[in-house]
Motif scaffolding. Sequence first.
Motif, PDB file in Angstrom:
ATOM      1  N   GLY A  49      -9.980  66.327 -19.163  1.00  0.00           N
ATOM      2  CA  GLY A  49     -11.011  65.972 -18.179  1.00  0.00           C
ATOM      3  C   GLY A  49     -10.548  64.649 -17.451  1.00  0.00           C
ATOM      4  O   GLY A  49      -9.253  64.611 -17.256  1.00  0.00           O
ATOM      5  N   THR A  50     -11.531  64.131 -16.919  1.00  0.00           N
ATOM      6  CA  THR A  50     -10.933  62.799 -16.256  1.00  0.00           C
ATOM      7  C   THR A  50     -10.784  61.615 -17.134  1.00  0.00           C
ATOM      8  O   THR A  50     -11.711  61.278 -17.700  1.00  0.00           O
ATOM      9  N   ILE A  51      -9.649  60.793 -16.837  1.00  0.00           N
ATOM     10  CA  ILE A  51      -9.505  59.646 -17.533  1.00  0.00           C
ATOM     11  C   ILE A  51      -9.007  58.584 -16.703  1.00  0.00           C
ATOM     12  O   ILE A  51      -8.051  59.030 -15.744  1.00  0.00           O
ATOM     13  N   GLU A  52      -9.697  57.478 -16.454  1.00  0.00           N
ATOM     14  CA  GLU A  52      -9.522  56.388 -15.733  1.00  0.00           C
ATOM     15  C   GLU A  52      -9.783  55.169 -16.250  1.00  0.00           C
ATOM     16  O   GLU A  52     -10.863  55.158 -16.693  1.00  0.00           O
ATOM     17  N   VAL A  53      -8.955  54.019 -16.381  1.00  0.00           N
ATOM     18  CA  VAL A  53      -9.236  53.026 -16.951  1.00  0.00           C
ATOM     19  C   VAL A  53      -8.892  51.678 -15.862  1.00  0.00           C
ATOM     20  O   VAL A  53      -7.556  51.680 -15.366  1.00  0.00           O
ATOM     21  N   ASP A  54      -9.791  50.946 -15.591  1.00  0.00           N
ATOM     22  CA  ASP A  54      -9.753  49.671 -14.767  1.00  0.00           C
ATOM     23  C   ASP A  54      -9.408  48.502 -15.968  1.00  0.00           C
ATOM     24  O   ASP A  54      -9.699  48.555 -17.099  1.00  0.00           O
ATOM     25  N   ARG A  55      -9.120  47.359 -15.102  1.00  0.00           N
ATOM     26  CA  ARG A  55      -9.044  45.955 -16.050  1.00  0.00           C
ATOM     27  C   ARG A  55     -10.586  45.779 -16.778  1.00  0.00           C
ATOM     28  O   ARG A  55     -10.416  45.459 -17.865  1.00  0.00           O
ATOM     29  N   ASN A  56     -11.434  45.941 -16.153  1.00  0.00           N
ATOM     30  CA  ASN A  56     -12.885  45.648 -16.439  1.00  0.00           C
ATOM     31  C   ASN A  56     -13.071  46.502 -17.784  1.00  0.00           C
ATOM     32  O   ASN A  56     -13.579  46.023 -18.956  1.00  0.00           O
ATOM     33  N   LYS A  57     -12.983  47.715 -17.479  1.00  0.00           N
ATOM     34  CA  LYS A  57     -13.277  48.785 -18.736  1.00  0.00           C
ATOM     35  C   LYS A  57     -12.114  48.455 -19.951  1.00  0.00           C
ATOM     36  O   LYS A  57     -12.618  48.712 -20.984  1.00  0.00           O
ATOM     37  N   LEU A  58     -10.931  48.135 -19.646  1.00  0.00           N
ATOM     38  CA  LEU A  58     -10.065  47.945 -20.608  1.00  0.00           C
ATOM     39  C   LEU A  58     -10.437  46.598 -21.476  1.00  0.00           C
ATOM     40  O   LEU A  58     -10.382  46.871 -22.868  1.00  0.00           O
ATOM     41  N   VAL A  90      -6.194  49.393  -7.113  1.00  0.00           N
ATOM     42  CA  VAL A  90      -7.603  50.093  -6.447  1.00  0.00           C
ATOM     43  C   VAL A  90      -8.288  48.857  -5.952  1.00  0.00           C
ATOM     44  O   VAL A  90      -8.906  48.208  -6.753  1.00  0.00           O
ATOM     45  N   GLY A  91      -8.432  48.597  -4.732  1.00  0.00           N
ATOM     46  CA  GLY A  91      -9.188  47.261  -4.165  1.00  0.00           C
ATOM     47  C   GLY A  91      -8.478  46.157  -4.979  1.00  0.00           C
ATOM     48  O   GLY A  91      -7.070  45.782  -4.649  1.00  0.00           O
ATOM     49  N   ASP A  92      -9.096  45.226  -5.756  1.00  0.00           N
ATOM     50  CA  ASP A  92      -8.407  44.179  -6.134  1.00  0.00           C
ATOM     51  C   ASP A  92      -8.253  44.203  -7.749  1.00  0.00           C
ATOM     52  O   ASP A  92      -7.983  43.200  -8.322  1.00  0.00           O
ATOM     53  N   GLN A  93      -8.322  45.423  -8.134  1.00  0.00           N
ATOM     54  CA  GLN A  93      -7.980  45.789  -9.736  1.00  0.00           C
ATOM     55  C   GLN A  93      -7.005  46.544 -10.017  1.00  0.00           C
ATOM     56  O   GLN A  93      -6.784  47.633  -9.158  1.00  0.00           O
ATOM     57  N   PRO A  94      -6.198  46.437 -11.200  1.00  0.00           N
ATOM     58  CA  PRO A  94      -5.177  47.400 -11.598  1.00  0.00           C
ATOM     59  C   PRO A  94      -5.771  48.589 -12.242  1.00  0.00           C
ATOM     60  O   PRO A  94      -6.901  48.538 -13.017  1.00  0.00           O
TER      61      PRO A  94
END
Length: 288
Positions: free
Chosen positions: A244-253, A173-177
């Motif tokens: 609920g909603t679960i979404e993890v990107d590189r920065n959050k990880l 998504v954009g420049d992030q996995p």
Amino acid sequence: MRMIFALFLVLGVGLAGVAVYMAQKTIAQSQAERDYLLASQAHMPALVDVVIVKHPLKYGERFTIDDLDTAKMQANKVPPGIFNTINAPQGTPEAKLAAFYTGETRPRAALRSYEANEPLLASKITAPGVDAGIMANLAPDMRAFTIQVDASTAVSGFLRPGDRVDVYWSGQVGDQPVTKLIDTNLKLIAIDQSADADRSEETQLARTVTAEVTPEQVAALTLAQSTGRLTLSLVGMKNTADLGTIEVDRNKLLGIQEQAVVKVEAPKVCTIKTRKGTDVIETEIPCN
């Protein structure tokens, strides 16, 4: 002579008294046993007829009326989906709980294995004339959707038809996995080309799994599968949580905090140009 007669008379009366006593005792005991049986019967739970299979059935094996029998079972202990009679005329109240309509010659098929004398369940058999397979496992208005998997995306081959899974999408998504939960509690109806939930062979790594989904889910999963990687997570039998909603990107990880970029404008410079002969002189002046 009179003495002997009197002795026999007394003995006879005594024996008669003993016989009367024994008879009364026997009658009283019989009445007590009868009262006990009547009381026990009054407190016994109600029994109902339940259709059972006469012999073991394997997954996909066909059966007819001749393969069925009935047995008594405690009414408050019967599982949902049992049949009360082997066959009944179509359109009658009894037909709703009959394994076959009267005159039906088409066999039904087992959707799981059965042991001898095990109650027959409506959810574990096909309709008359229908063989076991994916179509027999689909609920009304539902569709079958196949997901490509491997050892790392399908719980190492431990999935079985009937299990439920959550589906995660991983992509860019954009420049992030990003990895995101896109669907929950999907029912699996086949692993590779097998819809047998009782298969007992050694664990094999599946290449595809087929889930029961709505038409809208088909569209969403098709897009997700073509734009990223799908991973399945096995749902436990006692799962009640709303994810609920679960979404993890590189920065959050990694716990990276993005710093806001502040643009600093260069100071504005105002000048005037004047010509002296052939020279052009630029002079700095205050900006208004």
